[in-house]
Design a protein around this motif. Structure first.
Motif, PDB file in Angstrom:
ATOM      1  N   GLN A  35       0.755  -1.278   0.064  1.00 43.08           N
ATOM      2  CA  GLN A  35       0.099   0.065   0.207  1.00 43.08           C
ATOM      3  C   GLN A  35       0.422   1.134  -0.316  1.00 43.08           C
ATOM      4  O   GLN A  35       0.482   1.692  -0.632  1.00 43.08           O
ATOM      5  N   GLN A  36       2.145   1.653   0.867  1.00 46.49           N
ATOM      6  CA  GLN A  36       2.760   2.391   0.781  1.00 46.49           C
ATOM      7  C   GLN A  36       3.265   2.567  -0.211  1.00 46.49           C
ATOM      8  O   GLN A  36       3.906   3.698  -1.230  1.00 46.49           O
ATOM      9  N   ARG A  37       4.410   1.390  -1.140  1.00 51.78           N
ATOM     10  CA  ARG A  37       4.560   1.355  -2.469  1.00 51.78           C
ATOM     11  C   ARG A  37       3.696   1.822  -3.973  1.00 51.78           C
ATOM     12  O   ARG A  37       3.934   2.767  -4.209  1.00 51.78           O
ATOM     13  N   GLY A  38       2.422   1.504  -3.224  1.00 53.12           N
ATOM     14  CA  GLY A  38       1.458   1.554  -5.037  1.00 53.12           C
ATOM     15  C   GLY A  38       1.462   0.969  -5.935  1.00 53.12           C
ATOM     16  O   GLY A  38       1.226   1.396  -6.798  1.00 53.12           O
ATOM     17  N   LYS A  39       2.348  -0.346  -5.609  1.00 53.00           N
ATOM     18  CA  LYS A  39       2.411  -1.099  -6.800  1.00 53.00           C
ATOM     19  C   LYS A  39       2.805  -2.625  -6.103  1.00 53.00           C
ATOM     20  O   LYS A  39       3.746  -2.408  -4.966  1.00 53.00           O
ATOM     21  N   ILE A  40       2.523  -3.360  -6.294  1.00 52.95           N
ATOM     22  CA  ILE A  40       2.827  -5.172  -6.529  1.00 52.95           C
ATOM     23  C   ILE A  40       4.285  -5.341  -7.225  1.00 52.95           C
ATOM     24  O   ILE A  40       4.092  -4.851  -8.776  1.00 52.95           O
ATOM     25  N   ASP A  66      -1.802 -11.646 -16.371  1.00 48.40           N
ATOM     26  CA  ASP A  66      -2.943 -11.176 -16.171  1.00 48.40           C
ATOM     27  C   ASP A  66      -3.526 -11.197 -15.214  1.00 48.40           C
ATOM     28  O   ASP A  66      -4.286 -10.982 -14.328  1.00 48.40           O
ATOM     29  N   LEU A  67      -3.241 -12.457 -14.326  1.00 49.60           N
ATOM     30  CA  LEU A  67      -3.723 -12.775 -13.171  1.00 49.60           C
ATOM     31  C   LEU A  67      -3.367 -11.766 -11.964  1.00 49.60           C
ATOM     32  O   LEU A  67      -3.317 -11.517 -10.925  1.00 49.60           O
ATOM     33  N   ALA A  68      -1.960 -11.633 -12.529  1.00 47.75           N
ATOM     34  CA  ALA A  68      -1.598 -10.514 -11.759  1.00 47.75           C
ATOM     35  C   ALA A  68      -1.694  -9.390 -11.541  1.00 47.75           C
ATOM     36  O   ALA A  68      -1.896  -8.758 -10.548  1.00 47.75           O
ATOM     37  N   SER A  73      -4.980  -5.138  -8.801  1.00 45.02           N
ATOM     38  CA  SER A  73      -6.457  -4.102  -9.147  1.00 45.02           C
ATOM     39  C   SER A  73      -6.847  -5.016  -7.657  1.00 45.02           C
ATOM     40  O   SER A  73      -8.103  -3.905  -7.362  1.00 45.02           O
ATOM     41  N   ARG A  74      -7.021  -6.090  -7.206  1.00 42.35           N
ATOM     42  CA  ARG A  74      -7.515  -6.433  -5.880  1.00 42.35           C
ATOM     43  C   ARG A  74      -7.574  -5.709  -5.191  1.00 42.35           C
ATOM     44  O   ARG A  74      -7.990  -5.354  -3.697  1.00 42.35           O
ATOM     45  N   ASN A  80      -2.938  -1.598 -13.414  1.00 38.66           N
ATOM     46  CA  ASN A  80      -1.132  -1.063 -13.875  1.00 38.66           C
ATOM     47  C   ASN A  80      -0.577  -1.471 -12.661  1.00 38.66           C
ATOM     48  O   ASN A  80       0.491  -1.050 -12.602  1.00 38.66           O
ATOM     49  N   ALA A  81      -0.570  -1.699 -11.368  1.00 40.40           N
ATOM     50  CA  ALA A  81      -0.527  -1.289 -10.465  1.00 40.40           C
ATOM     51  C   ALA A  81       0.865  -2.070 -10.084  1.00 40.40           C
ATOM     52  O   ALA A  81       0.590  -2.982  -8.677  1.00 40.40           O
ATOM     53  N   VAL A  82       1.591  -2.578 -11.219  1.00 41.94           N
ATOM     54  CA  VAL A  82       1.794  -4.550 -10.629  1.00 41.94           C
ATOM     55  C   VAL A  82       3.686  -3.780 -11.669  1.00 41.94           C
ATOM     56  O   VAL A  82       3.278  -2.977 -12.704  1.00 41.94           O
ATOM     57  N   GLU A  83       4.579  -4.498 -11.285  1.00 40.11           N
ATOM     58  CA  GLU A  83       5.874  -4.203 -11.925  1.00 40.11           C
ATOM     59  C   GLU A  83       6.254  -5.527 -11.995  1.00 40.11           C
ATOM     60  O   GLU A  83       6.583  -6.700 -10.479  1.00 40.11           O
ATOM     61  N   PHE A  84       6.575  -6.492 -12.952  1.00 37.01           N
ATOM     62  CA  PHE A  84       7.214  -7.438 -13.048  1.00 37.01           C
ATOM     63  C   PHE A  84       8.811  -7.257 -12.939  1.00 37.01           C
ATOM     64  O   PHE A  84       9.700  -6.712 -14.139  1.00 37.01           O
TER      65      PHE A  84
END
Length: 260
Positions: A35-40, A66-68, A73-74, A80-84
């Motif tokens: 939450q603090q970082r704003g992305k997973i 797509d699962l990530a 989103s959850r 789009n708040a995800v870094e791979f």
């Protein structure tokens, strides 16, 4: 008397400080960190279509990608708040436990040995292991593997399984699937043991590759998180999401989109 009290006070302060320093700092709750970082930050593979790979523009695509995004989103209300970050079978657990990724979604089978190192969600996909061979090969089943040289990738469950189901075969280890498949094409090995999901991608690229007639294991894929209470809240949320996604048909929609 005053000197004695002063010395006693100093001893007490030093003791309190020593105890405080000696206490191991507890890691922050993973949910709060996200939450603090704003992305997973998600560890994925970059060469296993249709589950996770890079397209011609260098973007990650596939079922697990797509699962990530659904998970982002959850957790954050933004897919789009995800870094791979790219992981391999041999480094994915170390990258997770070193904090380079919050979770691993990388065709990773839940098994007893891995459960001693990481925590897993409930399965989101059930795969099965088989052996990839050339169409011209005389190997059609497990019974034909006697004294044959079979490639495996280090860090995968295939490394253990093939020794159980075909103990008379000769096992050759490789760092990556690409290396193992190259060895197959060059005739250096007679087959490559892998999950059927991994084999899908190679068959899409090379029609001369096929699978033998049997799947000899079940491979439940789960999302891996660091072991411990820091991951408990996120683990519970992911379990809730996966359970809902399976019952609502959302997982089946992703399968229909990617796993032809």
């Amino acid at each position: 008397m005053k000197k004695i009290l002063t010395n006693l006070l100093i001893i007490i302060i030093i003791s309190v400080f020593a105890v405080a320093c000696g206490k191991k700092q507890q890691p922050m709750d993973l949910y709060d960190v996200i939450q603090q970082r704003g992305k997973i930050v998600v560890g994925v593979k970059d060469n296993i279509p249709p589950f996770s790979s890079k397209d011609k523009d260098g973007n990650y695509v596939g079922f697990e990608i797509d699962l990530a995004k659904k998970i982002a989103s959850r957790l954050l209300g933004d897919e789009n708040a995800v870094e791979f970050v790219t992981v391999t079978p041999s480094n994915r657990i170390s990258m997770l436990n070193s904090g380079q990724a919050d979770m691993i979604i990388a065709t990773m089978t839940i098994n007893t040995s891995r459960l001693s190192m990481v925590d897993f969600t409930e399965p989101y996909y059930i795969a099965g292991q088989t052996v990839m061979v050339k169409k011209s090969s005389k190997i059609k089943s497990l019974y034909d593997l006697k004294a044959k040289k079979i490639g495996v990738v280090f860090g995968t469950t295939a490394n253990e399984s093939i020794r159980t189901v075909a103990p008379s075969s000769l096992v050759a280890g490789f760092k990556t699937y690409d290396e193992a498949v190259d060895a197959l094409n060059q005739g250096l090995v007679d087959g490559v043991a892998m999950d059927d999901t991994v084999l899908m991608g190679y068959k899409l690229k090379d029609s001369s590759l096929i699978a033998i007639s049997q799947k000899y294991t079940q491979e439940p894929y789960g999302i891996a998180l660091r072991k411990g209470t820091e991951s408990t809240r996120v683990l519970e949320m992911l379990d809730g999401y996966i359970s809902h996604a399976k019952s609502s048909g959302e997982i089946n929609k992703l399968k229909a989109k990617w796993v032809k």
